[in-house]
Design an enzyme around this catalytic site. Structure first.
Site, mmCIF file in Angstrom:
data_model
loop_
_atom_site.group_PDB
_atom_site.id
_atom_site.type_symbol
_atom_site.label_atom_id
_atom_site.label_comp_id
_atom_site.label_asym_id
_atom_site.label_seq_id
_atom_site.Cartn_x
_atom_site.Cartn_y
_atom_site.Cartn_z
ATOM 1 N N ASP A 67 0.770 -1.115 0.036
ATOM 2 C CA ASP A 67 0.011 -0.087 0.018
ATOM 3 C C ASP A 67 0.795 1.307 -0.049
ATOM 4 O O ASP A 67 2.183 1.244 0.207
ATOM 5 C CB ASP A 67 -0.873 0.055 1.308
ATOM 6 N N ASN A 136 -7.685 -2.762 14.091
ATOM 7 C CA ASN A 136 -9.043 -3.010 13.987
ATOM 8 C C ASN A 136 -9.188 -4.423 12.764
ATOM 9 O O ASN A 136 -10.251 -4.584 12.427
ATOM 10 C CB ASN A 136 -9.601 -2.076 13.248
ATOM 11 N N HIS A 138 -7.269 -4.950 10.045
ATOM 12 C CA HIS A 138 -7.055 -4.549 8.913
ATOM 13 C C HIS A 138 -5.852 -5.196 8.470
ATOM 14 O O HIS A 138 -4.606 -5.270 9.097
ATOM 15 C CB HIS A 138 -6.918 -2.926 8.490
ATOM 16 N N GLU A 143 -9.635 -1.839 5.457
ATOM 17 C CA GLU A 143 -10.335 -1.581 6.463
ATOM 18 C C GLU A 143 -11.737 -2.307 6.895
ATOM 19 O O GLU A 143 -11.991 -3.075 5.758
ATOM 20 C CB GLU A 143 -10.611 -0.113 6.517
HETATM 21 C C1 F6R Z 1 1.647 -1.515 6.317
HETATM 22 C C2 F6R Z 1 0.263 -1.984 6.538
HETATM 23 C C3 F6R Z 1 -0.636 -2.177 7.395
HETATM 24 C C4 F6R Z 1 0.176 -2.206 8.677
HETATM 25 C C5 F6R Z 1 -0.597 -2.535 9.958
HETATM 26 C C6 F6R Z 1 0.044 -2.780 11.306
HETATM 27 O O1 F6R Z 1 2.134 -1.600 4.827
HETATM 28 O O2 F6R Z 1 -0.323 -2.420 5.289
HETATM 29 O O3 F6R Z 1 -1.529 -3.056 7.234
HETATM 30 O O4 F6R Z 1 0.853 -3.663 8.520
HETATM 31 O O5 F6R Z 1 -1.223 -1.368 10.037
HETATM 32 O O6 F6R Z 1 0.992 -1.717 11.547
HETATM 33 P P1 F6R Z 1 2.266 -1.760 12.652
HETATM 34 O O7 F6R Z 1 3.111 -3.148 12.205
HETATM 35 O O8 F6R Z 1 2.721 -0.704 12.537
HETATM 36 O O9 F6R Z 1 1.392 -1.936 13.803
#
Ligand code: F6R
Length: 243
Positions: A67, A136, A138, A143
């Site tokens: 992303d 959440n 994701h 989301e």
């Molecule tokens: C990042 C991504 C997100 C993160 C998720 C966890 O490329 O796609 O889904 O993997 O938000 O983020 P952290 O690792 O910062 O807790």
């Protein structure tokens, strides 16, 4: 689904890096699906260390990131392209032209997503997809309530994601409100999926992902349907699971 319980973040990072190491050794021209965020930083550091010791060769590897924030380009320190360059790509011998991140600077969302889907189709199936887990549920920026059938698409980030990501920005106002993300359909097409999860703050959601119903309100719960998922999570993240 295989679950590896690790002592802590460092132990999680080393195990996840070992799995990626094995992937690159067994298929040097593999396609890696990569993630940003706090979770993979330690994993990338191990890969860099092993590359610098001469144990790992990225010269034939292709990477496709999950992303990118809409509106941010490589020069912006908060962009995911910048993150990947600074946390991995600049320190290993990967061919930068073979590292793909959605084009955050393309204002036309349909165009940006279509182009990314074409890149994914052209490069072939992702051999190993690395994922972090949002509070959440994701994965990527898919989301809650995202359709599982989606490929790359533009999303409005939820309040909880904006809240979680504001730590990287000077203020909450600066956090982009939209992002381009690989969809669940594409993620599920990866041959192997490795999910890294660390910290007590992820314990509730990880329990739902692993043992709750498969539902779009917890996007990562769809991973229960994939036939080759490895969860690498530390004791704190697995503290609500009876393992
Ligand atoms: C990042 C991504 C997100 C993160 C998720 C966890 O490329 O796609 O889904 O993997 O938000 O983020 P952290 O690792 O910062 O807790």
């Amino acid at each position: 689904m295989t679950i590896y319980k690790t002592k802590d973040y460092e132990d999680m990072s080393k195990k996840a890096a070992t799995i990626i190491f094995a992937q690159i050794i067994t298929k040097p021209n593999c396609v890696l699906g990569l993630a940003t965020g706090s979770s993979p930083i330690g994993t990338y550091q191990h890969l860099i260390d092993w590359y610098q010791k001469g144990d790992l060769d990225f010269s034939h590897v292709t990477s496709i990131n999950l992303d990118e924030y809409k509106g941010l380009g490589a020069a912006n320190e908060q962009s995911y392209r910048y993150f990947m360059d600074t946390h991995l790509f600049n320190h290993v011998n990967i061919d930068k032209t073979r590292t793909f991140v959605p084009n955050g600077l393309e204002p036309d969302a349909d165009k940006a997503c279509h182009e990314y889907n074409q890149i994914i189709a052209r490069e072939g199936r992702i051999d190993l997809q690395l994922l972090g887990l949002g509070h959440n549920g994701h994965i990527g920026f898919n989301e809650p309530d995202t359709f599982f059938e989606k490929e790359t698409h533009c999303v409005d980030l939820t309040e909880s994601t904006i809240e979680a990501n504001k730590r990287f920005f000077a203020s909450e106002e600066e956090v982009p409100k939209q992002a381009y993300t690989m969809g669940i359909k594409t993620i599920m097409q990866a041959r192997k999926i490795v999910v890294i999860v660390s910290g007590a703050d992820k314990a509730d959601i990880l329990h739902k992902v692993l043992y709750g119903p498969i539902t779009s309100t917890v996007p990562a719960s769809v991973l229960q349907l994939h036939n080759d998922v490895i969860i690498v999570a530390d004791e704190a993240a697995l503290s609500k699971c009876d393992l």
